[in-house]
Design a protein around this motif. Structure first.
Motif, PDB file in Angstrom:
ATOM      1  N   CYS A 153     -58.498  22.779  72.128  1.00  0.00           N
ATOM      2  CA  CYS A 153     -58.190  21.645  71.266  1.00  0.00           C
ATOM      3  C   CYS A 153     -56.944  21.973  70.464  1.00  0.00           C
ATOM      4  O   CYS A 153     -56.808  23.065  69.943  1.00  0.00           O
ATOM      5  CB  CYS A 153     -59.340  21.384  70.301  1.00  0.00           C
ATOM      6  N   SER A 154     -56.045  21.031  70.378  1.00  0.00           N
ATOM      7  CA  SER A 154     -54.827  21.264  69.620  1.00  0.00           C
ATOM      8  C   SER A 154     -54.322  19.954  69.063  1.00  0.00           C
ATOM      9  O   SER A 154     -54.328  18.936  69.745  1.00  0.00           O
ATOM     10  CB  SER A 154     -53.753  21.884  70.515  1.00  0.00           C
ATOM     11  N   SER A 155     -53.887  19.957  67.825  1.00  0.00           N
ATOM     12  CA  SER A 155     -53.305  18.755  67.238  1.00  0.00           C
ATOM     13  C   SER A 155     -51.790  18.841  67.228  1.00  0.00           C
ATOM     14  O   SER A 155     -51.125  17.997  66.676  1.00  0.00           O
ATOM     15  CB  SER A 155     -53.835  18.568  65.819  1.00  0.00           C
ATOM     16  N   SER A 156     -51.220  19.873  67.876  1.00  0.00           N
ATOM     17  CA  SER A 156     -49.782  20.048  67.852  1.00  0.00           C
ATOM     18  C   SER A 156     -49.054  19.195  68.877  1.00  0.00           C
ATOM     19  O   SER A 156     -47.859  19.017  68.802  1.00  0.00           O
ATOM     20  CB  SER A 156     -49.421  21.522  68.078  1.00  0.00           C
ATOM     21  N   LYS A 157     -49.790  18.636  69.851  1.00  0.00           N
ATOM     22  CA  LYS A 157     -49.154  17.813  70.873  1.00  0.00           C
ATOM     23  C   LYS A 157     -49.118  16.368  70.407  1.00  0.00           C
ATOM     24  O   LYS A 157     -50.063  15.869  69.822  1.00  0.00           O
ATOM     25  CB  LYS A 157     -49.912  17.922  72.195  1.00  0.00           C
ATOM     26  N   PRO A 158     -48.018  15.652  70.680  1.00  0.00           N
ATOM     27  CA  PRO A 158     -47.928  14.267  70.244  1.00  0.00           C
ATOM     28  C   PRO A 158     -48.855  13.366  71.057  1.00  0.00           C
ATOM     29  O   PRO A 158     -49.158  13.632  72.203  1.00  0.00           O
ATOM     30  CB  PRO A 158     -46.463  13.908  70.498  1.00  0.00           C
ATOM     31  N   THR A 159     -49.295  12.294  70.424  1.00  0.00           N
ATOM     32  CA  THR A 159     -50.107  11.286  71.090  1.00  0.00           C
ATOM     33  C   THR A 159     -49.187  10.375  71.886  1.00  0.00           C
ATOM     34  O   THR A 159     -48.128   9.996  71.398  1.00  0.00           O
ATOM     35  CB  THR A 159     -50.861  10.456  70.030  1.00  0.00           C
ATOM     36  N   PRO A 160     -49.549   9.994  73.120  1.00  0.00           N
ATOM     37  CA  PRO A 160     -48.720   9.075  73.877  1.00  0.00           C
ATOM     38  C   PRO A 160     -48.488   7.780  73.110  1.00  0.00           C
ATOM     39  O   PRO A 160     -49.335   7.354  72.332  1.00  0.00           O
ATOM     40  CB  PRO A 160     -49.539   8.817  75.145  1.00  0.00           C
ATOM     41  N   ARG A 161     -47.348   7.124  73.359  1.00  0.00           N
ATOM     42  CA  ARG A 161     -46.997   5.906  72.633  1.00  0.00           C
ATOM     43  C   ARG A 161     -47.983   4.771  72.851  1.00  0.00           C
ATOM     44  O   ARG A 161     -48.192   3.956  71.980  1.00  0.00           O
ATOM     45  CB  ARG A 161     -45.612   5.408  73.048  1.00  0.00           C
ATOM     46  N   ASP A 162     -48.584   4.694  74.043  1.00  0.00           N
ATOM     47  CA  ASP A 162     -49.425   3.553  74.361  1.00  0.00           C
ATOM     48  C   ASP A 162     -50.905   3.779  74.070  1.00  0.00           C
ATOM     49  O   ASP A 162     -51.730   2.971  74.437  1.00  0.00           O
ATOM     50  CB  ASP A 162     -49.252   3.162  75.814  1.00  0.00           C
TER      51      ASP A 162
ATOM     52  N   ARG B 199     -62.665   9.072  71.331  1.00  0.00           N
ATOM     53  CA  ARG B 199     -62.457   7.868  72.130  1.00  0.00           C
ATOM     54  C   ARG B 199     -60.969   7.546  72.118  1.00  0.00           C
ATOM     55  O   ARG B 199     -60.344   7.500  71.061  1.00  0.00           O
ATOM     56  CB  ARG B 199     -63.248   6.701  71.538  1.00  0.00           C
ATOM     57  N   ILE B 200     -60.384   7.323  73.282  1.00  0.00           N
ATOM     58  CA  ILE B 200     -58.977   6.928  73.400  1.00  0.00           C
ATOM     59  C   ILE B 200     -58.942   5.406  73.421  1.00  0.00           C
ATOM     60  O   ILE B 200     -59.651   4.781  74.209  1.00  0.00           O
ATOM     61  CB  ILE B 200     -58.347   7.499  74.686  1.00  0.00           C
ATOM     62  N   GLU B 201     -58.146   4.828  72.554  1.00  0.00           N
ATOM     63  CA  GLU B 201     -58.050   3.374  72.492  1.00  0.00           C
ATOM     64  C   GLU B 201     -56.631   2.936  72.817  1.00  0.00           C
ATOM     65  O   GLU B 201     -55.666   3.537  72.346  1.00  0.00           O
ATOM     66  CB  GLU B 201     -58.452   2.885  71.113  1.00  0.00           C
ATOM     67  N   ALA B 202     -56.513   1.879  73.608  1.00  0.00           N
ATOM     68  CA  ALA B 202     -55.208   1.331  73.964  1.00  0.00           C
ATOM     69  C   ALA B 202     -54.568   0.696  72.736  1.00  0.00           C
ATOM     70  O   ALA B 202     -55.257   0.082  71.911  1.00  0.00           O
ATOM     71  CB  ALA B 202     -55.356   0.293  75.071  1.00  0.00           C
ATOM     72  N   ALA B 203     -53.245   0.848  72.601  1.00  0.00           N
ATOM     73  CA  ALA B 203     -52.540   0.249  71.471  1.00  0.00           C
ATOM     74  C   ALA B 203     -52.665  -1.273  71.521  1.00  0.00           C
ATOM     75  O   ALA B 203     -52.810  -1.920  70.489  1.00  0.00           O
ATOM     76  CB  ALA B 203     -51.076   0.678  71.483  1.00  0.00           C
ATOM     77  N   ALA B 204     -52.605  -1.838  72.721  1.00  0.00           N
ATOM     78  CA  ALA B 204     -52.836  -3.274  72.919  1.00  0.00           C
ATOM     79  C   ALA B 204     -54.219  -3.414  73.558  1.00  0.00           C
ATOM     80  O   ALA B 204     -54.407  -2.993  74.697  1.00  0.00           O
ATOM     81  CB  ALA B 204     -51.765  -3.877  73.824  1.00  0.00           C
ATOM     82  N   PRO B 205     -55.188  -3.955  72.836  1.00  0.00           N
ATOM     83  CA  PRO B 205     -56.561  -4.019  73.354  1.00  0.00           C
ATOM     84  C   PRO B 205     -56.659  -4.746  74.696  1.00  0.00           C
ATOM     85  O   PRO B 205     -55.916  -5.682  74.965  1.00  0.00           O
ATOM     86  CB  PRO B 205     -57.315  -4.786  72.271  1.00  0.00           C
TER      87      PRO B 205
END
Length: 105
Positions: A8-17, A83-89
């Motif tokens: 587990c790491s919080s150092s990687k950026p989250t994808p834009r979408d 849970r991964i949620e889409a930026a546009a539902p």
């Protein structure tokens, strides 16, 4: 049963979408007794409720199929669950969701 731990790491950026939001933690403790993050497992999943296939038929589900499976896994292993949620539902309509997924894939 052997499983390779996922660090587990919080150092990687989250994808834009997509955004990642914590939902639950199975045990909440690292599997490494030293207390370090080494050996911790992250179970990240994407699941869409609404019209889905359920036992070969379309049905309106309050909880998506993958979320149910993620819960079953989290009940059996020590892991952090997100849970991964889409930026546009996504739409609740199965056909609309399939139409959206074709170009996304």
């Amino acid at each position: 049963m052997w499983r390779r731990p996922v660090p587990c790491s919080s150092s990687k950026p989250t994808p834009r979408d997509a955004t990642i939001t914590p939902t639950t933690s199975a045990a909440g403790t690292p599997s490494d007794p030293s207390g370090s993050d080494a050996g911790r497992v992250l179970l990240a999943y994407f699941s869409r409720p609404g019209e889905n296939y359920d036992y070969g038929k379309r049905r309106d589900l309050k909880v998506g199929n993958t979320e149910v499976l993620a819960g079953m896994i989290a009940d059996r292993i020590t892991c952090d669950v997100h849970r991964i949620e889409a930026a546009a539902p996504y739409s609740d309509s199965y056909d609309d969701t399939v139409a959206r997924n074709v170009p996304e894939q």
